[in-house]
Scaffold this motif. Structure first.
Motif, PDB file in Angstrom:
ATOM      1  N   ASN A 236      39.270  40.994 -58.633  1.00 26.33           N
ATOM      2  CA  ASN A 236      38.681  42.193 -58.044  1.00 26.33           C
ATOM      3  C   ASN A 236      38.497  42.071 -56.533  1.00 26.33           C
ATOM      4  N   ILE A 237      38.222  40.866 -56.065  1.00 31.33           N
ATOM      5  CA  ILE A 237      38.142  40.647 -54.616  1.00 31.33           C
ATOM      6  C   ILE A 237      39.508  40.941 -53.988  1.00 31.33           C
ATOM      7  N   ALA A 238      40.564  40.431 -54.600  1.00 31.86           N
ATOM      8  CA  ALA A 238      41.916  40.652 -54.087  1.00 31.86           C
ATOM      9  C   ALA A 238      42.303  42.123 -54.153  1.00 31.86           C
ATOM     10  N   GLU A 239      42.023  42.762 -55.276  1.00 38.39           N
ATOM     11  CA  GLU A 239      42.387  44.174 -55.423  1.00 38.39           C
ATOM     12  C   GLU A 239      41.654  45.043 -54.408  1.00 38.39           C
ATOM     13  N   GLY A 240      40.375  44.773 -54.231  1.00 37.87           N
ATOM     14  CA  GLY A 240      39.598  45.560 -53.273  1.00 37.87           C
ATOM     15  C   GLY A 240      40.049  45.364 -51.847  1.00 37.87           C
ATOM     16  N   TYR A 241      40.482  44.160 -51.531  1.00 43.42           N
ATOM     17  CA  TYR A 241      40.920  43.859 -50.165  1.00 43.42           C
ATOM     18  C   TYR A 241      42.137  44.694 -49.774  1.00 43.42           C
ATOM     19  N   GLY A 242      42.944  45.038 -50.752  1.00 43.24           N
ATOM     20  CA  GLY A 242      44.142  45.828 -50.490  1.00 43.24           C
ATOM     21  C   GLY A 242      43.921  47.326 -50.469  1.00 43.24           C
ATOM     22  N   ARG A 243      42.711  47.766 -50.654  1.00 40.21           N
ATOM     23  CA  ARG A 243      42.418  49.205 -50.663  1.00 40.21           C
ATOM     24  C   ARG A 243      42.378  49.780 -49.261  1.00 40.21           C
TER      25      ARG A 243
ATOM     26  N   TYR B 164      38.715  32.185 -79.430  1.00 38.12           N
ATOM     27  CA  TYR B 164      38.736  33.642 -79.344  1.00 38.12           C
ATOM     28  C   TYR B 164      37.344  34.229 -79.155  1.00 38.12           C
ATOM     29  N   GLY B 165      36.377  33.375 -78.921  1.00 38.64           N
ATOM     30  CA  GLY B 165      35.003  33.810 -78.687  1.00 38.64           C
ATOM     31  C   GLY B 165      34.635  33.603 -77.235  1.00 38.64           C
ATOM     32  N   LEU B 166      33.637  32.747 -77.015  1.00 39.54           N
ATOM     33  CA  LEU B 166      33.140  32.533 -75.659  1.00 39.54           C
ATOM     34  C   LEU B 166      34.181  31.912 -74.730  1.00 39.54           C
ATOM     35  N   THR B 167      35.072  31.096 -75.246  1.00 37.07           N
ATOM     36  CA  THR B 167      36.111  30.521 -74.389  1.00 37.07           C
ATOM     37  C   THR B 167      36.909  31.632 -73.722  1.00 37.07           C
ATOM     38  N   SER B 168      37.384  32.556 -74.513  1.00 38.94           N
ATOM     39  CA  SER B 168      38.182  33.667 -73.997  1.00 38.94           C
ATOM     40  C   SER B 168      37.367  34.550 -73.046  1.00 38.94           C
ATOM     41  N   GLN B 169      36.137  34.852 -73.419  1.00 40.91           N
ATOM     42  CA  GLN B 169      35.304  35.721 -72.587  1.00 40.91           C
ATOM     43  C   GLN B 169      34.982  35.079 -71.240  1.00 40.91           C
ATOM     44  N   ILE B 170      34.651  33.791 -71.253  1.00 41.06           N
ATOM     45  CA  ILE B 170      34.337  33.081 -70.012  1.00 41.06           C
ATOM     46  C   ILE B 170      35.561  33.040 -69.104  1.00 41.06           C
ATOM     47  N   ARG B 171      36.685  32.771 -69.671  1.00 35.23           N
ATOM     48  CA  ARG B 171      37.911  32.711 -68.863  1.00 35.23           C
ATOM     49  C   ARG B 171      38.249  34.076 -68.269  1.00 35.23           C
ATOM     50  N   ARG B 172      38.149  35.110 -69.062  1.00 33.19           N
ATOM     51  CA  ARG B 172      38.477  36.451 -68.559  1.00 33.19           C
ATOM     52  C   ARG B 172      37.505  36.896 -67.475  1.00 33.19           C
ATOM     53  N   ALA B 173      36.218  36.657 -67.680  1.00 31.05           N
ATOM     54  CA  ALA B 173      35.227  37.049 -66.675  1.00 31.05           C
ATOM     55  C   ALA B 173      35.432  36.275 -65.375  1.00 31.05           C
ATOM     56  N   SER B 174      35.744  34.980 -65.503  1.00 28.95           N
ATOM     57  CA  SER B 174      35.929  34.168 -64.294  1.00 28.95           C
ATOM     58  C   SER B 174      37.177  34.598 -63.518  1.00 28.95           C
ATOM     59  N   VAL B 175      38.228  34.968 -64.203  1.00 35.55           N
ATOM     60  CA  VAL B 175      39.454  35.438 -63.547  1.00 35.55           C
ATOM     61  C   VAL B 175      39.225  36.804 -62.903  1.00 35.55           C
ATOM     62  N   SER B 176      38.360  37.590 -63.483  1.00 30.00           N
ATOM     63  CA  SER B 176      38.067  38.922 -62.965  1.00 30.00           C
ATOM     64  C   SER B 176      37.423  38.882 -61.576  1.00 30.00           C
ATOM     65  N   VAL B 177      36.676  37.832 -61.279  1.00 30.96           N
ATOM     66  CA  VAL B 177      35.980  37.751 -59.987  1.00 30.96           C
ATOM     67  C   VAL B 177      36.970  37.740 -58.820  1.00 30.96           C
ATOM     68  N   PRO B 178      37.856  36.732 -58.710  1.00 31.98           N
ATOM     69  CA  PRO B 178      38.782  36.757 -57.573  1.00 31.98           C
ATOM     70  C   PRO B 178      39.812  37.883 -57.672  1.00 31.98           C
TER      71      PRO B 178
ATOM     72  N   GLN C 191      40.777  34.664 -47.457  1.00 32.27           N
ATOM     73  CA  GLN C 191      39.343  34.962 -47.524  1.00 32.27           C
ATOM     74  C   GLN C 191      38.582  33.847 -48.230  1.00 32.27           C
ATOM     75  N   PHE C 192      37.474  33.486 -47.628  1.00 34.81           N
ATOM     76  CA  PHE C 192      36.602  32.448 -48.165  1.00 34.81           C
ATOM     77  C   PHE C 192      36.117  32.812 -49.569  1.00 34.81           C
ATOM     78  N   ILE C 193      35.669  34.062 -49.767  1.00 34.48           N
ATOM     79  CA  ILE C 193      35.122  34.427 -51.085  1.00 34.48           C
ATOM     80  C   ILE C 193      36.201  34.432 -52.161  1.00 34.48           C
ATOM     81  N   TRP C 194      37.429  34.803 -51.808  1.00 36.39           N
ATOM     82  CA  TRP C 194      38.516  34.774 -52.786  1.00 36.39           C
ATOM     83  C   TRP C 194      38.813  33.325 -53.187  1.00 36.39           C
ATOM     84  N   LYS C 195      38.873  32.429 -52.201  1.00 34.44           N
ATOM     85  CA  LYS C 195      39.132  31.010 -52.483  1.00 34.44           C
ATOM     86  C   LYS C 195      38.038  30.420 -53.369  1.00 34.44           C
ATOM     87  N   ARG C 196      36.790  30.779 -53.100  1.00 34.25           N
ATOM     88  CA  ARG C 196      35.684  30.285 -53.939  1.00 34.25           C
ATOM     89  C   ARG C 196      35.806  30.840 -55.352  1.00 34.25           C
ATOM     90  N   GLY C 197      36.199  32.090 -55.475  1.00 37.11           N
ATOM     91  CA  GLY C 197      36.391  32.697 -56.791  1.00 37.11           C
ATOM     92  C   GLY C 197      37.491  32.011 -57.581  1.00 37.11           C
TER      93      GLY C 197
END
Length: 116
Positions: free
Chosen positions: A48-55, A32-46, A6-12
């Motif tokens: 969730n796309i992957a998890e939803g695709y398997g539903r 342990y501040g913004l570095t961690s939060q930014i990384r976690r939020a960015s990983v969450s995008v693809p 999927q194009f959107i997963w690859k972009r994520g």
């Protein structure tokens, strides 16, 4: 077809990689501040796309795309704050913020197409 095609997963995935590279430039005191939060939020995008695709249904997939969109907006907010407090040079933030904007457009468009 796999979510990996999927194009959107690859972009994520690329957005997440870009966020990791950007946060490598942040001060170590932010690990342990913004570095961690930014990384976690960015990983969450693809993720969730992957998890939803398997539903089982399209409505469940749309729900996970909405969650990915929420994570993307959270990421946008964190990047804006990190840029404002000068955790790295503005030149490093701008391409990532532009990619976040493009990704939001892609996600919103995909959700609208699936709903119609």
């Amino acid at each position: 077809m796999s979510y990996r095609n999927q194009f959107i997963w690859k972009r994520g995935i690329q957005l997440s990689i870009n966020c990791y590279q950007l946060t490598d430039n942040f001060p170590k005191s932010e690990l342990y501040g913004l570095t961690s939060q930014i990384r976690r939020a960015s990983v969450s995008v693809p993720s969730n796309i992957a998890e939803g695709y398997g539903r089982r249904s399209q409505n469940e997939y749309i729900q996970f795309l909405h969650i990915a969109l929420g994570s993307l907006r959270e990421l946008d907010t964190q990047l804006i704050i990190a840029k404002a407090v000068k955790l790295a040079t503005p030149e490093l933030f701008d391409p990532v913020l532009e990619e976040v904007d493009r990704m939001q457009g892609i996600l919103v468009s995909t959700i609208q197409k699936l709903k119609s």
